[in-house]
Design a protein around this motif. Structure first.
Motif, PDB file in Angstrom:
ATOM      1  N   THR A  30       0.810  -1.221   0.000  1.00 48.48           N
ATOM      2  CA  THR A  30       0.000   0.000   0.000  1.00 48.48           C
ATOM      3  C   THR A  30       0.841   1.267   0.000  1.00 48.48           C
ATOM      4  O   THR A  30       0.584   2.187  -0.765  1.00 48.48           O
ATOM      5  CB  THR A  30      -0.959  -0.004   1.205  1.00 48.48           C
ATOM      6  OG1 THR A  30      -1.717  -1.224   1.170  1.00 48.48           O
ATOM      7  CG2 THR A  30      -1.916   1.168   1.150  1.00 48.48           C
ATOM      8  N   TRP A  31       1.856   1.331   0.862  1.00 50.35           N
ATOM      9  CA  TRP A  31       2.678   2.547   0.896  1.00 50.35           C
ATOM     10  C   TRP A  31       3.493   2.701  -0.381  1.00 50.35           C
ATOM     11  O   TRP A  31       3.748   3.812  -0.835  1.00 50.35           O
ATOM     12  CB  TRP A  31       3.577   2.584   2.134  1.00 50.35           C
ATOM     13  CG  TRP A  31       2.788   2.924   3.365  1.00 50.35           C
ATOM     14  CD1 TRP A  31       2.521   2.103   4.413  1.00 50.35           C
ATOM     15  CD2 TRP A  31       2.141   4.166   3.661  1.00 50.35           C
ATOM     16  NE1 TRP A  31       1.749   2.757   5.345  1.00 50.35           N
ATOM     17  CE2 TRP A  31       1.497   4.031   4.915  1.00 50.35           C
ATOM     18  CE3 TRP A  31       2.026   5.384   2.997  1.00 50.35           C
ATOM     19  CZ2 TRP A  31       0.768   5.052   5.503  1.00 50.35           C
ATOM     20  CZ3 TRP A  31       1.295   6.408   3.588  1.00 50.35           C
ATOM     21  CH2 TRP A  31       0.686   6.241   4.817  1.00 50.35           C
ATOM     22  N   GLN A  32       3.884   1.594  -0.976  1.00 47.48           N
ATOM     23  CA  GLN A  32       4.598   1.667  -2.251  1.00 47.48           C
ATOM     24  C   GLN A  32       3.665   2.204  -3.340  1.00 47.48           C
ATOM     25  O   GLN A  32       4.072   3.029  -4.163  1.00 47.48           O
ATOM     26  CB  GLN A  32       5.143   0.289  -2.651  1.00 47.48           C
ATOM     27  CG  GLN A  32       6.236  -0.226  -1.748  1.00 47.48           C
ATOM     28  CD  GLN A  32       5.712  -0.966  -0.512  1.00 47.48           C
ATOM     29  OE1 GLN A  32       4.578  -0.811  -0.091  1.00 47.48           O
ATOM     30  NE2 GLN A  32       6.572  -1.760   0.088  1.00 47.48           N
ATOM     31  N   ALA A  33       2.424   1.744  -3.336  1.00 48.13           N
ATOM     32  CA  ALA A  33       1.439   2.245  -4.304  1.00 48.13           C
ATOM     33  C   ALA A  33       1.206   3.740  -4.103  1.00 48.13           C
ATOM     34  O   ALA A  33       1.121   4.503  -5.068  1.00 48.13           O
ATOM     35  CB  ALA A  33       0.122   1.475  -4.179  1.00 48.13           C
ATOM     36  N   ALA A  34       1.119   4.157  -2.829  1.00 49.86           N
ATOM     37  CA  ALA A  34       0.941   5.585  -2.540  1.00 49.86           C
ATOM     38  C   ALA A  34       2.125   6.395  -3.046  1.00 49.86           C
ATOM     39  O   ALA A  34       1.954   7.475  -3.619  1.00 49.86           O
ATOM     40  CB  ALA A  34       0.739   5.798  -1.038  1.00 49.86           C
TER      41      ALA A  34
END
Length: 141
Positions: A30-34
């Motif tokens: 998720t944080w990588q996608a963000a």
């Protein structure tokens, strides 16, 4: 009319971005996608700025620092939206997101926060929010 068109475009892009981020996050996190979303958004905005050439970079000095940090909300928005989509689905997530936006803007307008002109809220505005919340509850049943 132009404002309505841009509002519709923005709403559609929020939904598409949420779905794309949810798919990306299942593969990389998720944080990588963000991070990727913020980066690609920055790149696109920078490219558009180069062509539009209406930058007033001197004006940045007059912006309150807390407002300059507004873009940081994007990371929290993306993380929250992706997590919600994965747990409760796209339709319910976007519905809840819109109600949260409307409720907060209602508070901002009625209290005059952030220097906006204070608006008097009347019964129709309260009824509208209540109907939206009721609609989401019914939709989730």
């Amino acid at each position: 009319m132009r404002g309505i068109i841009f509002a519709i475009l923005g709403g559609a892009c929020i939904t598409l971005q949420g779905v794309a981020n949810a798919r990306i996050s299942t593969d990389i996190g998720t944080w990588q996608a963000a991070s990727i979303t913020q980066l690609t958004g920055f790149i696109l905005a920078a490219i558009i700025l180069m062509f539009v050439r209406d930058a007033n970079l001197q004006g940045i000095k007059q912006v309150k620092p807390m407002y300059l940090a507004g873009g940081a909300f994007g990371a929290v928005i993306i993380f929250s939206e992706v997590t919600a989509i994965q747990q409760i689905g796209v339709t319910f997530t976007i519905s809840a997101l819109l109600i949260a936006q409307l409720f907060l803007t209602f508070l901002i307008d009625s209290n005059g926060w952030f220097g906006v002109l204070k608006q008097k809220m009347k019964l129709p505005q309260f009824i509208g929010i209540a109907l939206m919340i009721t609609g989401v509850i019914i939709m989730k049943l």
